[in-house]
Design a protein around this motif. Structure first.
Motif, mmCIF file in Angstrom:
data_model
loop_
_atom_site.group_PDB
_atom_site.id
_atom_site.type_symbol
_atom_site.label_atom_id
_atom_site.label_comp_id
_atom_site.label_asym_id
_atom_site.label_seq_id
_atom_site.Cartn_x
_atom_site.Cartn_y
_atom_site.Cartn_z
ATOM 1 N N TRP A 201 0.837 -1.192 0.000
ATOM 2 C CA TRP A 201 0.000 0.000 0.000
ATOM 3 C C TRP A 201 0.872 1.242 0.000
ATOM 4 O O TRP A 201 1.852 1.326 0.747
ATOM 5 N N GLU A 202 0.469 2.218 -0.824
ATOM 6 C CA GLU A 202 1.203 3.480 -0.953
ATOM 7 C C GLU A 202 0.785 4.441 0.161
ATOM 8 O O GLU A 202 -0.396 4.572 0.465
ATOM 9 N N MET A 203 1.772 5.111 0.736
ATOM 10 C CA MET A 203 1.520 6.127 1.759
ATOM 11 C C MET A 203 1.824 7.503 1.177
ATOM 12 O O MET A 203 2.504 7.634 0.165
ATOM 13 N N ARG A 204 1.344 8.545 1.849
ATOM 14 C CA ARG A 204 1.474 9.908 1.325
ATOM 15 C C ARG A 204 2.928 10.333 1.176
ATOM 16 O O ARG A 204 3.306 10.993 0.218
ATOM 17 N N GLY A 205 3.762 9.989 2.127
ATOM 18 C CA GLY A 205 5.177 10.375 2.087
ATOM 19 C C GLY A 205 5.921 9.661 3.195
ATOM 20 O O GLY A 205 5.367 8.813 3.899
ATOM 21 N N ILE A 206 7.189 10.005 3.359
ATOM 22 C CA ILE A 206 8.052 9.326 4.327
ATOM 23 C C ILE A 206 7.503 9.438 5.758
ATOM 24 O O ILE A 206 7.502 8.476 6.516
ATOM 25 N N ASP A 207 7.051 10.642 6.130
ATOM 26 C CA ASP A 207 6.562 10.816 7.498
ATOM 27 C C ASP A 207 5.355 9.906 7.760
ATOM 28 O O ASP A 207 5.304 9.192 8.774
ATOM 29 N N GLU A 208 4.414 9.886 6.845
ATOM 30 C CA GLU A 208 3.210 9.071 7.029
ATOM 31 C C GLU A 208 3.562 7.583 6.996
ATOM 32 O O GLU A 208 2.999 6.770 7.739
ATOM 33 N N TYR A 209 4.504 7.222 6.150
ATOM 34 C CA TYR A 209 4.969 5.826 6.065
ATOM 35 C C TYR A 209 5.608 5.395 7.396
ATOM 36 O O TYR A 209 5.351 4.298 7.908
ATOM 37 N N MET A 210 6.428 6.282 7.986
ATOM 38 C CA MET A 210 7.079 5.932 9.251
ATOM 39 C C MET A 210 6.069 5.880 10.399
ATOM 40 O O MET A 210 6.147 5.022 11.275
ATOM 41 N N ARG A 211 5.123 6.813 10.395
ATOM 42 C CA ARG A 211 4.098 6.782 11.443
ATOM 43 C C ARG A 211 3.277 5.497 11.367
ATOM 44 O O ARG A 211 2.942 4.881 12.392
ATOM 45 N N ALA A 212 2.940 5.096 10.163
ATOM 46 C CA ALA A 212 2.160 3.864 9.994
ATOM 47 C C ALA A 212 2.986 2.656 10.432
ATOM 48 O O ALA A 212 2.484 1.734 11.089
ATOM 49 N N THR A 213 4.265 2.669 10.073
ATOM 50 C CA THR A 213 5.166 1.579 10.470
ATOM 51 C C THR A 213 5.212 1.479 11.993
ATOM 52 O O THR A 213 5.086 0.389 12.571
ATOM 53 N N GLY A 214 5.357 2.623 12.640
ATOM 54 C CA GLY A 214 5.414 2.647 14.098
ATOM 55 C C GLY A 214 4.103 2.197 14.732
ATOM 56 O O GLY A 214 4.106 1.499 15.752
ATOM 57 N N ARG A 215 3.000 2.572 14.138
ATOM 58 C CA ARG A 215 1.697 2.160 14.679
ATOM 59 C C ARG A 215 1.577 0.634 14.664
ATOM 60 O O ARG A 215 1.136 0.017 15.628
ATOM 61 N N ALA A 216 1.996 0.031 13.554
ATOM 62 C CA ALA A 216 1.912 -1.434 13.451
ATOM 63 C C ALA A 216 2.885 -2.099 14.433
ATOM 64 O O ALA A 216 2.555 -3.104 15.067
ATOM 65 N N MET A 217 4.074 -1.515 14.585
ATOM 66 C CA MET A 217 5.047 -2.092 15.522
ATOM 67 C C MET A 217 4.523 -2.001 16.956
ATOM 68 O O MET A 217 4.595 -2.960 17.722
ATOM 69 N N ARG A 218 3.960 -0.837 17.319
ATOM 70 C CA ARG A 218 3.415 -0.663 18.671
ATOM 71 C C ARG A 218 2.250 -1.601 18.931
ATOM 72 O O ARG A 218 2.015 -2.021 20.063
ATOM 73 N N ALA A 219 1.516 -1.930 17.876
ATOM 74 C CA ALA A 219 0.381 -2.840 18.027
ATOM 75 C C ALA A 219 0.853 -4.294 18.148
ATOM 76 O O ALA A 219 0.042 -5.207 18.291
ATOM 77 N N GLY A 220 2.162 -4.482 18.063
ATOM 78 C CA GLY A 220 2.709 -5.827 18.232
ATOM 79 C C GLY A 220 2.570 -6.706 17.006
ATOM 80 O O GLY A 220 2.680 -7.928 17.091
ATOM 81 N N ILE A 221 2.367 -6.082 15.838
ATOM 82 C CA ILE A 221 2.249 -6.864 14.601
ATOM 83 C C ILE A 221 3.640 -7.362 14.212
ATOM 84 O O ILE A 221 4.629 -6.640 14.332
ATOM 85 N N ASP A 222 3.705 -8.585 13.727
ATOM 86 C CA ASP A 222 4.975 -9.218 13.412
ATOM 87 C C ASP A 222 5.645 -8.523 12.219
ATOM 88 O O ASP A 222 5.133 -8.559 11.090
ATOM 89 N N LEU A 223 6.778 -7.874 12.490
ATOM 90 C CA LEU A 223 7.533 -7.194 11.434
ATOM 91 C C LEU A 223 8.359 -8.242 10.685
ATOM 92 O O LEU A 223 9.188 -8.919 11.268
ATOM 93 N N ALA A 224 8.107 -8.367 9.383
ATOM 94 C CA ALA A 224 8.822 -9.376 8.601
ATOM 95 C C ALA A 224 10.116 -8.824 7.993
ATOM 96 O O ALA A 224 11.087 -9.557 7.824
ATOM 97 N N TRP A 225 10.114 -7.529 7.658
ATOM 98 C CA TRP A 225 11.323 -6.907 7.111
ATOM 99 C C TRP A 225 11.112 -5.397 7.039
ATOM 100 O O TRP A 225 10.076 -4.931 6.590
ATOM 101 N N GLY A 226 12.108 -4.649 7.514
ATOM 102 C CA GLY A 226 12.018 -3.194 7.430
ATOM 103 C C GLY A 226 12.250 -2.555 8.781
ATOM 104 O O GLY A 226 12.625 -3.236 9.726
ATOM 105 N N PRO A 227 12.046 -1.238 8.902
ATOM 106 C CA PRO A 227 11.800 -0.325 7.785
ATOM 107 C C PRO A 227 13.092 -0.067 7.006
ATOM 108 O O PRO A 227 14.174 -0.082 7.574
ATOM 109 N N GLY A 228 12.936 0.160 5.712
ATOM 110 C CA GLY A 228 14.107 0.363 4.878
ATOM 111 C C GLY A 228 13.738 0.921 3.523
ATOM 112 O O GLY A 228 12.583 1.283 3.281
ATOM 113 N N ARG A 229 14.757 0.988 2.669
ATOM 114 C CA ARG A 229 14.559 1.521 1.318
ATOM 115 C C ARG A 229 15.252 0.594 0.326
ATOM 116 O O ARG A 229 16.436 0.293 0.481
#
Ligand SMILES: [Fe+2]
Length: 302
Positions: A201-229
């Motif tokens: 899924w496409e995010m608006r920009g880097i800030d929104e992408y990082m916030r979404a990444t952090g939200r999923a991490m805080r929710a305890g969702i299993d991170l398979a790879w990332g964050p990265g470029r």
């Protein structure tokens, strides 16, 4: 003169626990449930004028139901239906009126590994809104990556029959394919069995992408790879395992390609090229490999 595939429309999945999957995609991922019909749930991305980008339904085992692509006109649908018929396997459904949200005109057929694909036009657009700064919700679907046991055959099929163009390779392991200005809408990757690698899924920009990444991490969702470029496509990535086990990705800043000036490159499978920032310390292989998809050669019930 007929046109090619314009974009990725939606991905339809069957999962064992649709309630858990729905909660994940609504509360963690930021999609919006917009319709329910015959046991299928349709989720939209706020920033996308597609009626839905994800369809979920319950099943005894997880599977990919279908991948849907858009074309510009009814004539284009007919053109692709003819090309698909010429493969000699018949169509799953003949071109006609679609019964899904937004209607439209489309048909279904199978690719060389039995995945169900849908091609459609004239689907009524949804009233999307612009996603604002710091709104960490998807603006739409970015791309889908399919695991294949026949990389060269699959690349041939998607380029020769469906008109995709090769953007780049990751050695002879993964091929990135485009159907518009974006570096890849589809990628195919070598795997012991055919299955879904991930949906992005496409995010608006880097800030929104990082916030979404952090939200999923805080929710305890299993991170398979990332964050990265990534090197190929230059896009950012945060891959998570949804409750179903399917991998889903937040991404942004995917490269745009000028068709006339582009020569496909070959990237190497080394951290310096797959993780440009050097930040993607977590890397799990098996969620991407998945399990052999029971949806192969078996179109979804609806
Ligand atoms: Fe991706």
């Amino acid at each position: 003169m007929t046109g090619g595939i314009t974009h990725l429309r939606h991905v339809d999945l069957a999962v064992v626990d649709p309630d858990a999957e729905r909660g994940f995609y609504r509360d963690v991922w930021g999609l919006v449930p917009m319709a329910e019909d015959s046991g299928a749930l349709f989720l939209a991305a706020e920033g996308s004028d597609e009626q839905y980008t994800l369809r979920l339904r319950g099943a005894l085992a997880r599977r990919v139901d279908l991948v849907a692509f858009g074309v510009a006109t009814r004539a284009d649908v007919d053109h692709f239906a003819e090309a698909a018929s010429a493969l000699g396997r018949g169509l799953v459904t003949e071109p006609g009126t679609l019964q899904t949200p937004g209607g439209g005109y489309g048909f279904r057929f199978l690719d060389i590994e039995g995945r169900t694909l849908e091609i459609s036009a004239e689907v009524q657009p949804r009233a999307a809104r612009e996603v604002g700064p710091r709104e960490a919700i998807p603006t739409g679907l970015s791309h889908v990556v399919l695991n294949t046991t026949d990389l060269d055959g699959a690349v041939r099929f998607y380029t020769e029959v469906l008109g995709f163009r090769v953007s780049d390779w990751l050695e002879h392991h993964m091929c990135f394919l485009r159907c518009n200005q974006w570096h890849h809408t589809l990628a195919l990757t070598d795997n012991p069995h055919s299955s879904l690698n991930h949906v992005a899924w496409e995010m608006r920009g880097i800030d929104e992408y990082m916030r979404a990444t952090g939200r999923a991490m805080r929710a305890g969702i299993d991170l398979a790879w990332g964050p990265g470029r990534h090197g190929p496509g230059d896009n950012t990535f945060s891959y998570f395992s949804a409750p179903s086990g399917f991998v889903t990705e937040f991404t942004t800043e995917l490269e745009r390609v000028d068709d006339h000036a582009w020569t496909p490159r070959v990237f190497r499978r080394i951290p310096e090229e797959s993780d440009l920032w050097g930040t993607a310390v977590v890397r799990k292989a098996e969620p991407f490999v998945g399990v052999p998809d029971p949806g192969a050669w078996t179109p979804p019930p609806f």
